[in-house]
Scaffold this motif. Structure first.
Motif: not given
Length: 541
Positions: A115-116, A119, A122, A124, A184-186, A188, A212
């Motif tokens: 997932l990174e 990413d 912000n 994402s 991971l920023h993506n 939520t 997260l």
């Protein structure tokens, strides 16, 4: 087909997608169709840890960029190391748990690494991450129907030793190094289903949350049912509290839904253990204190729900020794709108939130018979329920906590878990004999309700707050499940039976046994919040 605008292709495909399970073949019509179809089929990825390499090739490393940008939801399962037929008849040892923990951590690192790559910080596009199942191929829920039937038959004939789910019922998967997970920023939204046949340690939830930073909503389901080994349960709760306290403040979190399941024992004469722990202080509950600090610190939190039912104390709503008079120092929950707490009847200190009602009516003859049965058994159990881990095991599994491993040794004799041991297990776990007789709120429950009212007064945006517990059917309850607790509704929030002006007033509804009313202190707390026009109603049972 190539000349049609993308919007029209999407519209056509939306009709095809209705009621059809197989959509991938439509991607072969043309390149334009491929993009349209895959934006739908790649929006949700369901994969196990065995499929990470294939997913990496098909999505992350693919030349089709739209596959990566289409991902909105990821459902993930962890395949744990397999074990052989001989191991089916043996409880998991510490060495086996260590191997499973390492495999679990490696599987999460693999997923987060995948997932990174998608990413973009912000900027994402948001992803819902759902960690749903954990299994080894020989676990009972992973064997096919024919194989499982054959194994059950062989065991009944004495030709096979198999503990089935009992093999791992006392194991809790651990995340040994949360800091090894990429940030991971993506992601939520996070869902963790850790209350399955393969259970997760509660500390895993805040461990993953800490990686997260843009998390907006959570939904966790974790077990808190280790009654036979209270030291182990205390440790699991304290490790959760430590991890939750040490994680960074969740700046974006708006919705926190946390189920820490603790179903009270069916025998209401059962002597429960003190599981408060001593991470914060020996006199307060670690879990309640950590949750209180957590939800007060989260600046964007609007919805807070605890369920299970969950075993917590008044520390959840206020810090011990908090100065009531100095309002300027009292921290506020500025944005909190909805609060729900579904309480266990059992307190963290081992006591009960409800007791036998001395004023029960004469119509509960059947209930009194149940009460007598429970009272007779109280003396039988109270002296020896809480042995240490080794003594609470039957003699035929004396090597339960040894360091030997099923993966390294295949010729160990099987463990025994026959009918007599299962019945003893039920008694030690408080499930036999069944005796329901507690229906009256204790002083400790009123202390918790008072703390909740104190907290509600410091929530300027509060719209809805419910704190309650459920009483099992008995003669006193009319043989129905009943609630003890309150529901607060702010002005403009409509209640089920509001009439006229009531809709514009603050309202407090109580579910309680007949004759129960708020104590003076509790009533004063609510008067402060409700004001002169506030409405209080009681629903008695």
């Amino acid at each position: 087909m190539e000349t049609l605008p993308p919007e029209l292709l999407t519209r056509i495909f939306s009709f095809l997608a209705i009621g059809q399970k197989t959509l991938a073949p439509y991607a072969t019509i043309s390149r334009a169709w491929q993009c349209t179809v895959e934006q739908h089929t790649f929006s949700q990825l369901s994969l196990s840890s065995d499929e990470l390499e294939r997913s990496n090739h098909a999505v992350v490393q693919s030349s089709h960029v739209h596959r990566r940008t289409s991902v909105r939801r990821v459902n993930y399962g962890v395949h744990l190391p397999d074990y052989d037929d001989n191991a089916c008849g043996r409880f998991e040892r510490q060495a086996d748990r260590q191997i499973n923990d390492e495999a679990f951590g490696k599987a999460l690192v693999g997923l987060f690494t995948l997932l990174e790559v998608m990413d973009a910080g912000n900027d994402s596009r948001p992803i819902d991450l759902n960690i749903l199942y954990f299994y080894s191929s020989m676990d009972i829920n992973r064997r096919d129907t024919e194989t499982l039937r054959a194994h059950e038959m062989a065991k009944s004939l004495g030709k096979r030793h198999d503990l089935f789910e009992l093999r791992y019922q006392d194991s809790y998967l651990q995340l040994l190094q949360p800091e090894s997970l990429p940030i991971l920023h993506n992601v939520t939204s996070l869902t963790i289903n850790g209350d399955t046949a393969r259970k997760l340690a509660p500390a895993i939830a805040p461990g993953i949350m800490s990686r997260l930073p843009n998390l907006i909503s959570t939904n966790f389901s974790i077990s808190d049912m280790e009654r036979k080994r209270p030291n182990r349960r205390t440790q699991l709760r304290s490790e959760f509290a430590k991890q939750l306290t040490s994680m960074p403040t969740p700046q974006s979190l708006q919705k926190f839904d946390f189920e820490l399941r603790h179903v009270q024992p069916a025998n209401e004469s059962f002597v429960n253990a003190n599981v408060r722990g001593d991470f914060h202080s020996p006199d307060v509950d670690d879990v309640s204190t950590a949750l209180q600090r957590f939800w007060q610190a989260a600046p964007s939190l609007t919805n807070f729900k605890l369920s299970g039912s969950i075993c917590v104390g008044p520390e959840l709503f206020r810090s011990p020794g908090e100065d009531e008079e100095d309002e300027e120092k009292q921290q506020q929950w500025q944005k909190l709108k909805v609060v729900t707490v579904e309480l266990s009847l059992v307190r963290p200190d081992g006591g009960w939130y409800i007791e036998l009602d001395p004023d029960r009516g004469s119509d509960s003859h059947g209930e009194e018979e149940e009460e007598d049965e429970g009272e007779e058994d109280e003396f039988e159990y109270s002296g020896h329920i809480f042995h240490d881990r080794t003594s609470s095991q039957n003699s035929s599994s004396s090597g339960y906590d040894s360091s030997d491993s099923f993966f390294a040794m295949n010729e160990l004799p099987p463990d025994s878990y026959g009918y007599d041991d299962e019945k003893r297990d039920l008694r030690l776990n408080g499930e036999e004999p069944s005796a329901y007789f507690r229906t009256k709120p204790t002083a400790e429950l009123e202390v918790l309700f008072t703390a909740a009212a104190h907290a509600a007064a410091r929530m300027p945006s509060l719209r809805n707050m419910r704190v309650s517990l459920e009483v099992r059917p008995s003669g006193r309850t009319g043989r129905k499940r009943q609630k003890i607790g309150f529901l607060y509704l702010a002005p403009g929030v409509r209640g089920a039976k509001d009439e006229g002006r009531e809709r514009e007033c603050r309202k407090l509804y109580w579910d309680a046994p007949k004759g129960w009313r708020m104590s003076g202190r509790l009533q004063d707390k609510w008067k402060f919040l409700l004001g002169d026009d506030g409405i209080v109603k009681y629903k008695e049972w």
